[in-house]
Design a protein around this motif. Structure first.
Motif, PDB file in Angstrom:
ATOM      1  N   ALA A  71       3.782  -3.667   4.047  1.00 22.42           N
ATOM      2  CA  ALA A  71       4.342  -3.414   2.716  1.00 22.42           C
ATOM      3  C   ALA A  71       4.633  -1.936   2.547  1.00 22.42           C
ATOM      4  N   LYS A  73       7.674  -1.076   4.408  1.00 19.67           N
ATOM      5  CA  LYS A  73       8.880  -1.641   3.825  1.00 19.67           C
ATOM      6  C   LYS A  73       9.298  -0.883   2.573  1.00 19.67           C
ATOM      7  N   LEU A  74       8.306  -0.515   1.761  1.00 19.90           N
ATOM      8  CA  LEU A  74       8.645   0.053   0.458  1.00 19.90           C
ATOM      9  C   LEU A  74       8.747   1.565   0.472  1.00 19.90           C
ATOM     10  N   ARG A  75       8.368   2.155   1.600  1.00 20.56           N
ATOM     11  CA  ARG A  75       8.507   3.594   1.676  1.00 20.56           C
ATOM     12  C   ARG A  75       9.975   3.904   1.929  1.00 20.56           C
ATOM     13  N   PRO A  76      10.551   4.824   1.164  1.00 19.83           N
ATOM     14  CA  PRO A  76      11.972   5.110   1.413  1.00 19.83           C
ATOM     15  C   PRO A  76      12.157   5.681   2.800  1.00 19.83           C
ATOM     16  N   LYS A  77      13.216   5.259   3.464  1.00 21.99           N
ATOM     17  CA  LYS A  77      13.438   5.659   4.848  1.00 21.99           C
ATOM     18  C   LYS A  77      13.730   7.149   4.924  1.00 21.99           C
TER      19      LYS A  77
END
Lengths: 546, 101
Positions: free
Chosen positions: B66, B69-73
């Motif tokens: 999670a 996934k939710l960490r900005p690239k």
């Protein structure tokens, strides 16, 4: 190190002088079950006409229901012993007591759970070992043409009254009850209710709510939270206090909404279609999906394109998803299965898509969202199957029900299945993934902890008998249990039905097997049109005394 | 002479001849050898407490995914490793546990 002997005396001696390798105390004690097998069958035992359901996981009680599904009868398993004096004991048969059910079980009590048009759900039973509490369910029949109600979804059966009863197993006192009216909770095989430690989760499919209850040691069922419409405990209060004078977006439904200006009891009608707010859990889910897709791209226009294609295009499908089944992963986390209403009602799981979400009840965050064909979830299931099963921690042997995470033979079987699937061009991997993940979320307490189902000890035909307690078609031939280790010999046979075989070979017969979790004792029940035939399988030891 | 083990049968009676039975009047002067570290590079920090991770391994996997996934690239050069570990520095507590020896 010397060779371990299979002889029981040698094993007992070895147990006296050496301790098992760390973490293998259960495995070592289970080895004795190779020596003590229920090889002796007593056919067609005279027993009362009840339907015998299950042994509790600690082996203390046998649960049975009356034929009219209104009464609960609980027995205590005892151990029949018989001695014979004299020279010629072997030729004597067993005494007539051996053929009586009462020799093996003592009735503790018979209580009435269901009254009137209610009936006990025979497939439903949960046991809390720490306090010896049992959870039973009674329900009335299904209502056809149920009226449309606020907040209820269409297309699911409606049952007028479902009651969960908390019974103290020692004496049959009903400690507490919880009733659900005009609702649908899937009671078949403990599907809609999950017990973890002292927490009970109940999936109300019709109203799309997950009720979390706590079973207190005093025997009370206490509400902990209700997830669905709202996620946090104070969401409802917050929304109500902020929507004073709120005008609903859908003007067509204006006449339905009635907002009382009275602060003490606010009622905000939720229109059934095109409502102002989606439910709390749905909002959490949609925002999780949105943020996941948003973060995949840094470039803004690509990002928007991705969102259009993968989120907005399917938006209505996501909104239409309903929670179908739920289980605990630990005290704070739930695994929820989402699917369409048609998908949930249908038996054919391949046709419809289903999704899994992991939800943290404390922080109200969704942690993960997978489709049922997701390889990532399959790999997690492959590696951590036991953590998905969330078994109770007492008794200890509940943790050792064979699965591919704790048993090398089961793991080999899974690997072979996977290899066979990958080699066979007709089936593709995603079908295997869907088939395996169809078991999630798990049915609570649906497997017998009996050591005879331990795949390290015995090999048996899984289609005819297994640790999952279901009725299975029975065959003429007895079911063989062959030892998995040297010398790979037949250890015992379980034959349901009468000794001479069925009179009418054509009638379909269903059998079910109840294995005691600890004692080398099993009951096989064969049901046909006639009254059931019950066999008892036990150990027969002959002791001589001169 | 009596051996420490009494008159038990032994393969070679001279095997235990060096051993004298322990005598309370003359306690044995042998002390077991002890080893002391010559440096303190491997000492744990003073307030280290080792405890079991509360969430089970499956949930840790979900949290990890999670987070990813939710960490900005970010750009590839800023590839940060999540700083997990069982050992956590606790703030000063009144009842500091001794570091595990």
């Amino acid at each position: 190190m010397f060779h371990a002997s299979n002889n029981i005396v040698a094993r007992i001696f070895s147990r006296q002088i050496s301790s098992p390798r760390s973490g293998t105390s259960v495995h070592r004690s289970r080895q004795f079950y190779e020596n003590l097998v229920p090889s002796y069958t007593i056919y067609d035992v005279d027993c009362p006409d009840y339907s015998f359901r299950k042994f509790t996981d600690d082996g203390q009680y046998l649960i049975s229901f009356s034929r009219n599904n209104q009464e609960l009868i609980v027995y205590r398993p005892t151990w029949l012993s018989y001695s014979c004096k004299g020279d010629d004991c072997e030729s004597h048969g067993l005494p007539p007591e051996a053929k009586r059910f009462e020799s093996y079980f003592t009735q503790l009590y018979c209580i009435n759970l269901a009254s009137g048009n209610e009936s006990i759900s025979k497939d439903f039973f949960l046991y809390m070992e720490s306090n010896h509490f049992g959870v039973f369910a009674t329900s009335t029949s299904q209502i056809l043409d149920a009226p449309v109600t606020e907040g209820a979804i269409h297309g699911v059966p409606v049952i007028e009254k479902i009651t969960l009863h908390l019974v103290r197993m020692e004496d049959g006192v009903i400690m507490d009850e919880r009733t659900f009216r005009n609702d649908f909770v899937n009671l078949a095989h403990n599907s809609g209710v999950f017990l973890y430690d002292d927490l009970l989760s109940i999936m109300s499919i019709r109203y799309q709510m997950i009720y979390i209850l706590q079973i207190r040691a005093s025997g009370h069922l206490v509400d902990v939270r209700a997830i669905g419409q709202f996620c946090q405990e104070d969401d409802e209060l917050f929304l109500n206090s902020h929507t004073q004078g709120f005008v609903p977006l859908d003007k067509g439904k204006q006449e339905e909404s009635s907002i009382c200006q009275d602060n003490s009891s606010m009622q905000l009608d939720q229109p059934t279609q095109g409502g102002a707010f989606l439910s709390g859990i749905k909002q959490r889910l949609l925002s999780f999906i949105f943020r996941g897709i948003w973060n995949e791209e840094t470039d803004h226009s690509l990002r928007v394109q991705r969102l259009k294609k993968r989120f907005y295009f399917h938006f209505q499908d996501y909104v239409d998803l309903v929670m179908w089944k739920v289980q605990f992963l630990d005290h704070h986390h739930l695994l929820i299965r989402f699917c369409s209403v048609d998908g949930g009602m249908s038996r054919n799981t391949d046709q419809y898509r289903a999704f899994f979400a992991v939800y943290n009840m404390e922080t109200t965050e969704i942690l993960a969202f997978y489709q049922n064909s997701a390889e990532e979830l399959f790999h997690l299931f492959e590696q951590y199957c036991d953590h998905f099963r969330a078994p109770s921690r007492s008794p200890l042997y509940m943790n050792f029900i064979s699965s591919h995470s704790n048993n090398i033979h089961a793991l080999e079987q899974l690997r072979k299945q996977k290899d066979a699937c990958l080699k066979n061009k007709a089936t593709n991997f995603s079908q295997l993934v869907k088939k395996t993940l169809a078991f999630l979320p798990f049915h609570c307490q649906s497997q017998s902890p009996s050591p005879y189902f331990d795949q390290s000890l015995f090999r048996f035909d899984e289609k005819l008998i297994s640790s999952t307690e279901r009725h299975r078609p029975s065959t003429e031939h007895p079911i063989k249990f062959i030892s998995k280790r040297h010398p790979y010999s037949l250890k015992f046979k379980i034959k349901p039905g009468p000794e001479a075989g069925g009179v009418d070979g054509r009638s379909k017969r269903l059998s079910c097997f109840l294995f005691h979790p600890v004692l080398p004792f099993a009951i096989s029940i064969q049901q046909t049109l006639q009254p059931s035939v019950i066999n008892i399988h036990s150990v027969m030891n002959i002791h001589f005394r001169k | 002479m009596g051996s420490l083990l009494g008159n038990w049968p032994s393969y070679d009676p001279h095997n235990f001849s060096q051993l004298r039975p322990s005598d309370p009047a003359h306690p044995s002067k042998l002390t077991p050898a002890t080893y002391h570290p010559t440096h303190n590079r491997t000492l744990p920090p003073d307030n280290q407490v080792i405890s079991t991770e509360a969430t089970n391994i499956l949930l840790r996997q979900f949290y990890q995914r999670a987070e990813e996934k939710l960490r900005p690239k970010r750009a590839a050069s800023e590839n940060l490793m999540p700083d997990h570990g069982c050992k956590q520095l606790r703030g000063s507590n009144a009842d500091d546990s001794k570091p595990y020896e």
